[in-house]
Design an enzyme around this catalytic site. Structure first.
Site, PDB file in Angstrom:
ATOM      1  CE  LYS A  28      -4.386  -1.086   2.155  1.00 12.59           C
ATOM      2  NZ  LYS A  28      -5.117  -1.073   3.413  1.00 12.59           N
ATOM      3  CG  LEU A 145     -14.111  11.378   6.198  1.00 15.28           C
ATOM      4  CD1 LEU A 145     -14.434  10.278   5.204  1.00 15.28           C
ATOM      5  CD2 LEU A 145     -12.659  11.779   6.055  1.00 15.28           C
ATOM      6  CG  PHE A 241     -28.957  11.937   6.120  1.00 18.09           C
ATOM      7  CD1 PHE A 241     -28.166  12.930   5.580  1.00 18.09           C
ATOM      8  CD2 PHE A 241     -28.422  10.667   6.236  1.00 18.09           C
ATOM      9  CE1 PHE A 241     -26.863  12.664   5.159  1.00 18.09           C
ATOM     10  CE2 PHE A 241     -27.120  10.390   5.818  1.00 18.09           C
ATOM     11  CZ  PHE A 241     -26.338  11.394   5.278  1.00 18.09           C
ATOM     12  CB  ALA A 244     -38.155   7.154   1.112  1.00 19.03           C
ATOM     13  CB  CYS A 252     -20.064   4.526   8.499  1.00 20.80           C
ATOM     14  SG  CYS A 252     -18.366   4.927   8.085  1.00 20.80           S
TER      15      CYS A 252
HETATM   16  C1  UDX Z   1     -21.676   8.310   6.963  1.00 23.06           C
HETATM   17  C2  UDX Z   1     -21.893   9.670   7.650  1.00 23.06           C
HETATM   18  O1  UDX Z   1     -22.726  10.493   6.822  1.00 23.06           O
HETATM   19  C3  UDX Z   1     -20.548  10.363   7.919  1.00 23.06           C
HETATM   20  O2  UDX Z   1     -20.771  11.574   8.645  1.00 23.06           O
HETATM   21  C4  UDX Z   1     -19.680   9.406   8.759  1.00 23.06           C
HETATM   22  O3  UDX Z   1     -18.405   9.989   8.977  1.00 23.06           O
HETATM   23  C5  UDX Z   1     -19.516   8.078   8.045  1.00 23.06           C
HETATM   24  O4  UDX Z   1     -20.815   7.516   7.760  1.00 23.06           O
HETATM   25  P1  UDX Z   1     -21.126   7.504   4.469  1.00 23.06           P
HETATM   26  O5  UDX Z   1     -21.194   6.106   4.996  1.00 23.06           O
HETATM   27  O6  UDX Z   1     -20.011   7.885   3.568  1.00 23.06           O
HETATM   28  O7  UDX Z   1     -21.087   8.560   5.687  1.00 23.06           O
HETATM   29  O8  UDX Z   1     -22.478   7.757   3.642  1.00 23.06           O
HETATM   30  P2  UDX Z   1     -23.809   8.612   3.790  1.00 23.06           P
HETATM   31  O9  UDX Z   1     -23.839   9.633   2.734  1.00 23.06           O
HETATM   32  O10 UDX Z   1     -24.066   9.051   5.160  1.00 23.06           O
HETATM   33  O11 UDX Z   1     -24.877   7.482   3.390  1.00 23.06           O
HETATM   34  C6  UDX Z   1     -24.995   6.282   4.142  1.00 23.06           C
HETATM   35  C7  UDX Z   1     -26.104   5.416   3.597  1.00 23.06           C
HETATM   36  O12 UDX Z   1     -27.370   6.005   3.855  1.00 23.06           O
HETATM   37  C8  UDX Z   1     -26.044   5.186   2.070  1.00 23.06           C
HETATM   38  O13 UDX Z   1     -26.354   3.835   1.802  1.00 23.06           O
HETATM   39  C9  UDX Z   1     -27.126   6.101   1.534  1.00 23.06           C
HETATM   40  O14 UDX Z   1     -27.683   5.616   0.325  1.00 23.06           O
HETATM   41  C10 UDX Z   1     -28.149   6.045   2.666  1.00 23.06           C
HETATM   42  N1  UDX Z   1     -29.013   7.229   2.716  1.00 23.06           N
HETATM   43  C11 UDX Z   1     -28.502   8.456   2.997  1.00 23.06           C
HETATM   44  C12 UDX Z   1     -30.380   7.079   2.512  1.00 23.06           C
HETATM   45  O15 UDX Z   1     -30.877   5.968   2.263  1.00 23.06           O
HETATM   46  N2  UDX Z   1     -31.186   8.173   2.606  1.00 23.06           N
HETATM   47  C13 UDX Z   1     -30.693   9.427   2.898  1.00 23.06           C
HETATM   48  O16 UDX Z   1     -31.497  10.363   2.982  1.00 23.06           O
HETATM   49  C14 UDX Z   1     -29.312   9.569   3.092  1.00 23.06           C
END
Ligand code: UDX
Length: 427
Positions: A28, A145, A241, A244, A252
């Site tokens: 890496k 992030l 967020f 639907a 995460c």
């Molecule tokens: C998330 C957090 O947003 C971030 O702050 C943390 O540091 C890490 O976890 P991430 O996993 O990159 O970030 O993605 P995110 O954009 O939060 O989306 C997570 C999941 O939720 C995705 O599968 C997305 O499709 C879903 N989602 C998000 C929804 O289904 N509906 C929404 O309104 C928003």
């Protein structure tokens, strides 16, 4: 080295710090030294290249060299889940053990990985066990992030949080973050650790909340998009967020929610609300598969086009991707899946399900001859295809929009039988 480490390192370098990233994986490190980024993340490759060229960012496999390099040592190793959902902290413990003998002079050891509350105490105990004379303070610095916008999230964060029980460590941390323009919250270590899990589970709760509403919308012929807009206009709730869809995935949310449930149980204060959040999330996919099944009756031998494999757009990450879970379910029922994803195909080909599906070169090719088309990830480019042509190339006009990416009326105009999430019967 994961996304958080490389992005954090590159962003710290970008604001003028002198950063050395450490990983015990020599391959890496070699890749990074060559300027190649092992993950797809918009803007990251350029940022790394610029800062390496400017002499502010370097990579090493030597823990001693890395620890020696900085006044502040960030730990950003993965914290994978145990089978019961609790967090496996073996990598954190290993780093604490390994850095202990390398600590010369005062250092701030910062935990950036997502960890259960009280991990900071354990890190400090471990370092002291292996280096009783070491002069250091432990700080917790949760990272918020998002994949796909990691660079922007780090360069322009909406807040910076760190937890410290020492004025000396706090002063150094403030210097680290001085170049970033964002509100700063300094807490004790335990509160900072809790903030990360509490924030992620609240966001997951918002998603499950709107997904539960989507089920009610389907039963009552209402449109969840309008409901989300209406409630989101209340500044106390907010529209973000509240999309639907097939549910949340990624590296995460699923892991952090399970971890928070486990931690709350260990503390004797079970957080049962989060179990409901998980249940609703699983039900979204169950209900969706059921709808596809209802339309096609039998999934076996049916050609189904799936657009999107990654857990969300703008990433090549397939970890805990609901789109992939969906593909696996369709394959298990004997469907012939033809999939397309702008960034996730290479990784998908290497997964166990890879050889069981066909990967198409474009969304249009995936839809050719299909009996149903499913939008599983909301890549914006999917909304820009020529839907009339796509419709004409399909065997039957079934369109399942698992992310409410498309406009139902337009799709119906193109001759599709449109099924969205929570969009009532006729819309
Ligand atoms: C998330 C957090 O947003 C971030 O702050 C943390 O540091 C890490 O976890 P991430 O996993 O990159 O970030 O993605 P995110 O954009 O939060 O989306 C997570 C999941 O939720 C995705 O599968 C997305 O499709 C879903 N989602 C998000 C929804 O289904 N509906 C929404 O309104 C928003």
């Amino acid at each position: 080295m994961n996304l958080e480490t490389v992005t954090t390192g590159a962003c710290f370098a970008e604001v003028g710090h002198d950063v050395m990233c450490v990983d015990n994986d020599a391959k890496k490190i070699e890749t990074l030294r060559r300027g190649e980024i092992p993950i797809y993340e918009p803007g990251l490759a350029d940022l790394v290249a610029q800062n390496v060229a400017a002499g502010r960012l370097s990579f090493t496999t030597s823990t001693a060299e890395g620890v020696d390099h900085g006044d502040v040592v960030f730990i950003a190793v993965p914290t994978p889940p145990n089978p019961d959902g609790s967090v496996d902290l073996k990598f954190i413990e290993k780093v604490a053990r390994e850095i202990a003998p390398c600590l010369k002079g005062y250092k701030v050891v910062v935990d950036k990985s997502t960890v259960p509350v009280k991990t900071g105490e354990k890190v400090a105990e471990t370092i002291l066990r292996y280096a009783p004379e070491a002069e250091f303070d432990v700080v917790s610095n949760p990272e918020f992030l998002r994949e796909g916008s990691a660079v922007a999230d780090l360069m322009k964060p909406d807040r910076i949080v760190f937890g410290s029980n020492s004025d000396r460590a706090s002063a150094l941390m403030k210097k680290v973050y001085e170049p970033f323009v964002a509100p700063l919250l300094v807490t004790d270590i335990n509160s900072a650790e809790l903030i990360k899990h509490a924030a992620n589970s609240f966001l997951a709760l918002k998603i499950s909340y709107i997904n539960a509403i989507s089920e009610i919308c389907e039963a009552s012929d209402a449109d969840v998009e309008l409901v989300a807009e209406g409630i989101g206009m209340d500044a106390r709730i907010g529209r973000s967020f509240l999309n639907a869809g097939l549910g949340y995935g990624g590296s995460c949310f699923p892991k952090d929610i399970a971890a928070f449930i486990a931690i709350s149980e260990q503390l004797g204060t079970p957080f049962d609300l989060l179990k409901e959040v998980q249940k609703i999330n699983r039900r979204q996919l169950d209900r969706f598969v059921e709808r596809v099944r209802k339309a096609l009756w039998v999934l076996g031998e049916k050609r189904i086009a799936v657009w999107g494999l990654t857990f969300k757009p703008n990433t090549d990450d397939l970890r805990c991707s609901v789109a992939l879970d969906l593909v696996e379910r369709l394959v298990a029922e004997g469907a012939e899946v033809v999939a397309y994803d702008p960034k996730g195909m290479e990784r998908a080909a290497d997964l166990p399900v890879g050889p069981k599906i066909r990967l198409a070169a474009s969304p249009e090719e995936a839809a050719l001859g299909a009996e149903a088309l499913i939008v599983a990830t909301e890549w914006p480019e999917f909304a820009r295809v020529d839907f009339r042509r796509v419709r004409e190339s399909m065997l039957s006009p079934l369109l399942f929009d698992g992310r409410n990416l498309l406009d139902p009326a337009t799709m119906r105009k193109h001759g599709f039988e449109y099924h969205g999430i929570g969009r009532g019967r006729e819309r």
